[in-house]
Scaffold this active site. Structure first.
Site, PDB file in Angstrom:
ATOM      1  N   CYS A   1       3.865   4.984  24.021  1.00  0.00           N
ATOM      2  CA  CYS A   1       4.910   5.757  24.673  1.00  0.00           C
ATOM      3  C   CYS A   1       6.182   5.499  23.890  1.00  0.00           C
ATOM      4  O   CYS A   1       6.761   4.428  23.979  1.00  0.00           O
ATOM      5  CB  CYS A   1       5.042   5.283  26.109  1.00  0.00           C
ATOM      6  SG  CYS A   1       6.018   6.400  27.096  1.00  0.00           S
TER       7      CYS A   1
ATOM      8  N   ASN B   1      -8.098   2.884   9.041  1.00  0.00           N
ATOM      9  CA  ASN B   1      -7.499   1.694   9.638  1.00  0.00           C
ATOM     10  C   ASN B   1      -7.709   1.603  11.149  1.00  0.00           C
ATOM     11  O   ASN B   1      -7.718   0.519  11.716  1.00  0.00           O
ATOM     12  CB  ASN B   1      -6.000   1.621   9.318  1.00  0.00           C
ATOM     13  CG  ASN B   1      -5.293   2.941   9.447  1.00  0.00           C
ATOM     14  OD1 ASN B   1      -5.720   3.942   8.862  1.00  0.00           O
ATOM     15  ND2 ASN B   1      -4.228   2.981  10.206  1.00  0.00           N
TER      16      ASN B   1
ATOM     17  N   GLY C   1       0.814  -1.213   0.000  1.00  0.00           N
ATOM     18  CA  GLY C   1       0.000   0.000   0.000  1.00  0.00           C
ATOM     19  C   GLY C   1       0.849   1.264   0.000  1.00  0.00           C
ATOM     20  O   GLY C   1       0.554   2.228  -0.720  1.00  0.00           O
TER      21      GLY C   1
ATOM     22  N   GLN D   1      -7.630  -0.660   3.522  1.00  0.00           N
ATOM     23  CA  GLN D   1      -8.412  -1.357   4.556  1.00  0.00           C
ATOM     24  C   GLN D   1      -9.777  -1.820   4.050  1.00  0.00           C
ATOM     25  O   GLN D   1     -10.423  -2.640   4.706  1.00  0.00           O
ATOM     26  CB  GLN D   1      -8.599  -0.463   5.791  1.00  0.00           C
ATOM     27  CG  GLN D   1      -7.321  -0.240   6.587  1.00  0.00           C
ATOM     28  CD  GLN D   1      -6.807  -1.500   7.295  1.00  0.00           C
ATOM     29  OE1 GLN D   1      -7.518  -2.500   7.458  1.00  0.00           O
ATOM     30  NE2 GLN D   1      -5.550  -1.459   7.715  1.00  0.00           N
TER      31      GLN D   1
ATOM     32  N   HIS E   1      -1.360  -8.025   2.393  1.00  0.00           N
ATOM     33  CA  HIS E   1      -1.213  -8.628   3.730  1.00  0.00           C
ATOM     34  C   HIS E   1      -2.386  -8.319   4.645  1.00  0.00           C
ATOM     35  O   HIS E   1      -2.491  -8.875   5.743  1.00  0.00           O
ATOM     36  CB  HIS E   1       0.126  -8.247   4.370  1.00  0.00           C
ATOM     37  CG  HIS E   1       0.256  -6.836   4.860  1.00  0.00           C
ATOM     38  ND1 HIS E   1       0.113  -6.506   6.182  1.00  0.00           N
ATOM     39  CD2 HIS E   1       0.523  -5.677   4.215  1.00  0.00           C
ATOM     40  CE1 HIS E   1       0.310  -5.197   6.337  1.00  0.00           C
ATOM     41  NE2 HIS E   1       0.551  -4.670   5.153  1.00  0.00           N
TER      42      HIS E   1
HETATM   43  N1  PLP Z   1      -3.172   2.626   3.996  1.00  0.00           N
HETATM   44  C1  PLP Z   1      -3.836   2.128   5.050  1.00  0.00           C
HETATM   45  C2  PLP Z   1      -5.217   2.644   5.344  1.00  0.00           C
HETATM   46  C3  PLP Z   1      -3.263   1.147   5.851  1.00  0.00           C
HETATM   47  O1  PLP Z   1      -3.931   0.667   6.893  1.00  0.00           O
HETATM   48  C4  PLP Z   1      -1.947   0.680   5.520  1.00  0.00           C
HETATM   49  C5  PLP Z   1      -1.286  -0.339   6.350  1.00  0.00           C
HETATM   50  O2  PLP Z   1      -1.505  -0.459   7.516  1.00  0.00           O
HETATM   51  C6  PLP Z   1      -1.295   1.224   4.412  1.00  0.00           C
HETATM   52  C7  PLP Z   1      -1.945   2.197   3.672  1.00  0.00           C
HETATM   53  C8  PLP Z   1       0.084   0.785   4.021  1.00  0.00           C
HETATM   54  O3  PLP Z   1       0.058  -0.474   3.424  1.00  0.00           O
HETATM   55  P1  PLP Z   1       1.356  -1.397   3.417  1.00  0.00           P
HETATM   56  O4  PLP Z   1       1.522  -1.938   4.790  1.00  0.00           O
HETATM   57  O5  PLP Z   1       1.035  -2.471   2.431  1.00  0.00           O
HETATM   58  O6  PLP Z   1       2.496  -0.546   2.969  1.00  0.00           O
END
Ligand code: PLP
Length: 398
Positions: A325, A151, A71, A179, A201
């Site tokens: 933290c 997310n 992503g 997502q 993934h």
């Molecule tokens: N965009 C969103 C909304 C995500 O939740 C994530 C990953 O957590 C990404 C982009 C990035 O994807 P990647 O982990 O395949 O680089």
């Protein structure tokens, strides 16, 4: 001890069928898809087949799929590709304060090289109004980037309406659907969107595989210059086993989408109803209905979420917390901050994200543990104040 994985928005386990589909491409079918001999042609066919499987999941044409390393690369390709090609004075981009750090940090990079970014607010339920997008458009706006589903909270944003505005104004629109894809129906053909992102993934493909979907006819400069792979839109020898696994995961997700999303929604609903009955002072973060079926972001007011996460982890339950933290700084998630959550509420937020492998027994196990853990933490600790981040990149969730 029982293990219950409720962090499916962070990542998922590779499905056995996916792994099985990949294995031959590490061993006997190891050809380079650019080679003209038999091994090369076998690899090419596998890549073409996976491209069709990805296209079927998000309802686009196979040539609109560019394979990426996930992503983040898909997002970087679209944003940097459009913005660096934008001619003066079109150096303005619109996005929201609740995007994933891949979008946020891409836009911050753009600001660093002289572009302007409009960071849109969301309301207390994490919702954005299309009017806010329209109002932010200037004569210099070169692109709009708004996520499909968040997310952290699972909130589903009004993508169709925003896309209609973008298309009416002739502004390229990127929708980060990492997502959403594989969890709810996403149809590129039916959406007024120019670019869409997918990450394998998140639905049982290997990590490091994803795609950028680019509307036919749009010319986008590559982020990675190299050979002529992906029709010169992404250089580098293809990760054939990864692509095959990604394709297989897309096919499984597509076939199971309807039944799994309703089964998971039922699990999530039962979990939320029971927890609200069993534990006082629980706040749902996000929109109650316009939400992914698998995501539940809950604040157990007064209980420290970091400690709760640790307690749950000790009991074999994996979740994410809305605060962290890091390097001595206490930060809360930029998403919860943008929604205006006060410090105590944000610091008691836990994200439960359900998935294909979760069962009723998993929910029962967590429901048995949680009330006592929360009660103990509420009696034990006063939550210390922390630094609130609004447009920051220090997301504590993935
Ligand atoms: N965009 C969103 C909304 C995500 O939740 C994530 C990953 O957590 C990404 C982009 C990035 O994807 P990647 O982990 O395949 O680089």
């Amino acid at each position: 001890m029982k293990n219950v994985y409720l962090d499916n928005n962070a990542t998922t386990r590779v499905a056995p069928e996916v792994l099985e589909a990949m294995l031959p491409y590490f061993t006997e079918d190891y050809g380079n898809p650019s080679s003209v001999h038999k091994l090369g042609r076998t690899a090419r066919r596998a890549v073409d087949n996976a491209r069709a499987q990805v296209a079927a999941l998000v309802n686009c044409d196979p040539p609109e799929v560019i394979f990426t390393s996930g992503g983040s690369e898909a997002i970087n390709t679209a944003i940097k590709g459009i913005m660096t090609a934008a001619r003066e004075p079109e150096r303005h981009c619109i996005t929201t304060k609740v995007e994933h750090s891949a979008v946020i940090n891409c836009c911050r990079y753009l600001e660093g090289i002289g572009h302007d970014v409009a960071w849109l607010d969301v309301d207390a339920e994490g919702m954005l109004t299309p009017d806010a997008v329209e109002a932010a458009i200037t004569g210099k706006t070169a692109m709009i980037s708004v996520m499909y589903a968040n997310n952290e909270t699972g909130v589903i944003l009004p993508i169709r309406e925003i896309g209609e505005i973008a298309s009416r104004r002739g502004i390229p629109f990127l929708c980060d659907s990492v997502q959403a894809a594989g969890k709810i129906p996403v149809s590129f053909k039916d959406l007024p969107v120019d670019f869409l992102t997918v990450s394998g993934h998140k639905f049982h493909a290997p990590k490091g595989m994803g795609a950028l979907i680019v509307r036919k006819g749009i010319d986008l400069a590559p982020l990675i210059h190299g050979g002529s792979q992906e029709k010169r839109r992404r250089g580098g020898t293809e990760n054939v086993p990864g692509i095959v696994g990604f394709g297989a995961a897309c096919e499984i997700a597509r076939k199971k989408l309807e039944s799994e999303s309703s089964r998971i929604r039922t699990l999530r609903e039962r979990f939320e109803q029971r927890i609200m009955q069993l534990v006082p002072d629980v706040k749902l973060n996000g929109h109650p209905e316009k939400r992914l079926p698998n995501t539940s972001n809950l604040s157990f007011i007064g209980a420290n979420a970091e400690l709760l996460l640790t307690e749950l982890d000790r009991a074999g339950v994996s979740v994410s917390a809305g605060s962290a933290c890091t390097s001595g700084n206490r930060t809360i998630s930029h998403v919860l901050g943008a929604m205006g959550l006060d410090d105590t509420t944000a610091r008691s937020a836990i994200r439960f994200s359900f998935g294909r492998e979760n069962t009723d027994a998993d929910i029962d196990y967590v429901l048995e543990l949680l009330p006592e853990m929360i009660d103990k933490l509420r009696r034990k600790k006063k939550i210390k104040p922390c630094i609130t981040v609004t447009t920051g990149s220090n997301s504590v969730f993935d």
